[in-house]
Scaffold this active site. Structure first.
Site, PDB file in Angstrom:
ATOM      1  N   LYS A 116      19.568  54.349 -38.149  1.00  0.00           N
ATOM      2  CA  LYS A 116      21.026  54.159 -38.285  1.00  0.00           C
ATOM      3  C   LYS A 116      21.685  55.534 -37.928  1.00  0.00           C
ATOM      4  CE  LYS A 116      20.077  50.245 -40.280  1.00  0.00           C
ATOM      5  NZ  LYS A 116      19.908  49.000 -39.228  1.00  0.00           N
ATOM      6  N   ARG A 283      17.745  42.737 -34.326  1.00  0.00           N
ATOM      7  CA  ARG A 283      17.124  41.674 -34.537  1.00  0.00           C
ATOM      8  C   ARG A 283      18.083  40.381 -34.474  1.00  0.00           C
ATOM      9  NH1 ARG A 283      18.803  41.076 -39.869  1.00  0.00           N
ATOM     10  NH2 ARG A 283      19.317  42.968 -40.960  1.00  0.00           N
TER      11      ARG A 283
END
Length: 636
Positions: A116, A283
């Site tokens: 992140k 994903r």
């Protein structure tokens, strides 16, 4: 062409991917821990490979074992699902290095976005607004509240809100432990916490030929413990200009890392309508079905086609209608969202798409996520979708551990939700009202008692009218039912205006103030489930007298769930003074860490917990003697 695919995951997402594989003629391979040996995804697969052990660290986080399993089973492709290793670049590289097709983005893209912190750097360079990161070591009161997040994964794991500076060090440690357990990486970062923001995201799909689709928006603002509960598409109430900005930013994020496959770009929209980049999930998301419903696509099929090298059409399909998804969790929202375990006797939700990870008769254990299933509906309008899903959940048959089903129904019908007044603080404000006891449980207990009477009478070849006329007593939870059945009908204490129309072991019809109502009754040992047209009730049949084994020492701290003790407060020892609400130890269950706190101020007179100890529900962990009781015990 992919001919055989291994799913490097478990539960609902494994079953979901296998469904598409069957439609496409692709054979399937499951991997499973010892705890999952008889799980639905293992039963549905064409072949299965055991991963020795029970915990995620021993099994689903062992990329080396999963690659070996794929090769041993003859698979030519690997799909990561979500969670576990789905955002692990090293695992993706290992799959590719083994000569297998990786059904996911390039490892370099995962590496860039799955961290992140690195993703925020890329978005800043692309001009996307960001929340300024905060160095925890330099944080001051002016930086509060802070949100701690796991750098290597999502799903609410490794996430904490810090409102007091004194709590920061302990919460950093707890978040890191949880992140390492869930993702194999304990890196945690901090950013400002916006308490009334909306969680809005954009689904993308990209191929290897330069095409990137932005498949609309989703709103995922209703969350508990930073995990999503209800999601919908499109995100309601957004100005068209903001929708355009979000789609443009999402496509730019994908292009910045040469993305391929399915992914989600998440944003936080504050009360003023300003959007900030949160993260990109490299994903498939849990909530992908709402996008599938609105765009009439199969995202898993598109993932497989892109992995095979196929090109997407130049433009995505057009959206139509509105879709909503509700996650059914085995948990007790009224008691700290405590995870629940046990046998799922029955799960049936009519009129919805039901993506489930457990079948009837399966046991919900302690090692994995508490989600049982996802219920998804699609309708021409948002209002119609909300009504349809709420009613379907209300009529559902959910027999087993306590779930959030009632919370979901009440949430969908709450005025703020129906008016699309959404933000991540929804449950902080409304949880007490949404979990308040419902009317009608006493009638359900009466119906359960009458069904039990009918069942007992049927053993002797008679019906309820042939029962003896003396008063009968039955206790369910806090309800003590006293009734008498005679040829003239039913007399029940505390139930004026109630007339019994019929009673069978599985169904009772009562007329209440002139209105006839049906009660379906199911018994599983001492657990009784009563389903009605206006909701359901779970009851426990009790003996007439209290079991002495149920009595415990005042101040006893009992394990609220089965789990593993992962931490005891530093330096904590018997004889210590503790204050009310002070965390004494932490349990890990269903991939989440749960603090166990002192029930009152006093003295720790017993401590039976130690890190690594496996405990069952109800196990004695510690005893805190109340300060006032301790004073009374002193000699005068």
């Amino acid at each position: 062409m992919i001919t055989s695919l291994l799913l490097a995951n478990r539960g609902e997402i494994a079953c979901r991917v296998f469904r598409t594989c069957r439609d496409l003629g692709i054979s399937t391979v499951a991997v499973h821990s010892d705890a999952d040996a008889h799980s639905p995804h293992v039963r549905e697969a064409d072949a299965a490979v055991r991963l020795p052990g029970a915990t995620p660290a021993e099994t689903y986080l062992r990329g080396d074992l999963i690659v070996k399993a794929a090769l041993a089973a003859g698979a030519d492709a690997v799909h990561p699902g979500y969670g576990f290793l789905s955002e692990n670049a090293d695992f993706a590289r290992a799959v590719v290095a083994a000569g297998l097709t990786w059904v996911g983005p390039p490892p370099a893209a995962i590496e860039a976005m799955a961290s992140k912190t690195r993703a925020k750097e890329l978005m800043a360079a692309a001009g996307v607004p960001l929340l300024a990161p905060v160095d925890p070591a330099k944080a001051t009161d002016a930086d509060l509240p802070l949100l701690l997040k796991a750098a290597a994964g999502g799903g609410g794991r490794g996430m904490r809100v810090v409102r007091e500076l004194a709590e920061l060090a302990g919460e950093l440690e707890a978040a890191s432990v949880e992140a390492r357990s869930a993702f194999g990486d304990g890196e945690v970062f901090a950013e400002p916490y916006i308490s009334r923001g909306r969680h809005v995201e954009v689904q993308i799909m990209a191929d290897a030929h330069g095409t990137v689709w932005a498949l609309g928006t989703r709103d995922c603002s209703l969350q508990r413990r930073h995990q999503k509960v209800i999601e919908e598409a499109p995100a309601p109430g957004l100005p068209e200009a903001l929708r355009t900005r979000l789609r443009t930013a999402a496509v730019a994020a994908a292009r910045a890392v040469s993305y391929r496959g399915a992914g989600t770009v998440e944003f936080l929209v504050d009360a003023s309508g300003r959007a900030y980049f949160l993260e990109m999930n490299t994903r498939l998301q849990v909530e992908h079905p709402v996008t599938e419903a609105v765009f009439r696509v199969d995202l898993v099929a598109l993932q497989l086609q892109v992995a095979e090298g196929a090109a997407l059409s130049a433009e995505p399909p057009q959206a139509s209608g509105h879709a909503i998804e509700a996650r059914l969790y085995a948990e007790d929202p009224a008691h700290g969202w405590t995870p629940q375990t046990g046998v799922l006797h029955r799960l049936d939700i009519p009129g919805v798409r039901l993506d489930r990870g457990y079948d009837d008769g399966d046991t919900i254990g302690v090692h994995y996520d508490a989600m049982l299933a996802k219920a998804i509906v699609h309708a021409p309008t948002r209002a119609a979708a909300v009504r349809k899903l709420a009613r379907a959940l209300e009529l559902a048959r959910v027999h087993g551990p306590t779930t959030n089903r009632d919370l979901l129904v009440r949430s969908l019908r709450h005025p703020d939700f129906t008016a699309a007044r959404l933000d991540t603080g929804f449950y902080d404000r409304h949880l007490a009202a949404l979990t308040a006891p419902r009317d009608g449980e006493a009638y359900a207990a009466l119906a359960a008692a009458l069904a039990d009477a009918s069942r007992r009478a049927s053993r002797f070849g008679g019906g309820w009218r042939n029962l003896p006329s003396q008063p009968q007593t039955k206790r369910y939870g806090d309800h003590e039912i006293r009734y008498r059945l005679t040829r003239e009908g039913l007399t029940a204490e505390g139930f004026p205006g109630v007339r019994l129309e019929s009673a069978e072991p599985g169904r009772v019809r009562l007329e209440v103030d002139g209105v006839a109502r049906d009660f379906e009754v199911a018994h599983y040992g001492d657990q009784v489930y009563v389903d009605t047209a206006s909701g359901a009730y779970a009851l426990t049949a009790h003996p007439r007298f209290t079991d002495p084994a149920e009595l415990v020492t005042p101040g006893s701290l009992l394990a609220p769930m089965p789990g593993v003790v992962v931490r005891v407060a530093d330096g904590l020892a018997e004889g210590d003074r503790v204050r009310a609400g002070q965390p004494l130890l932490w349990l890990e269950a269903m991939k989440m860490t749960h603090p166990v706190t002192a029930p009152h101020s006093g003295t720790l007179t017993a401590l039976h917990a130690a890190p690594g100890r496996q405990v069952e529900v109800g196990a004695l962990l510690a005893v805190v003697q109340d300060a006032t009781e301790a004073q009374e015990d002193q000699p005068s």
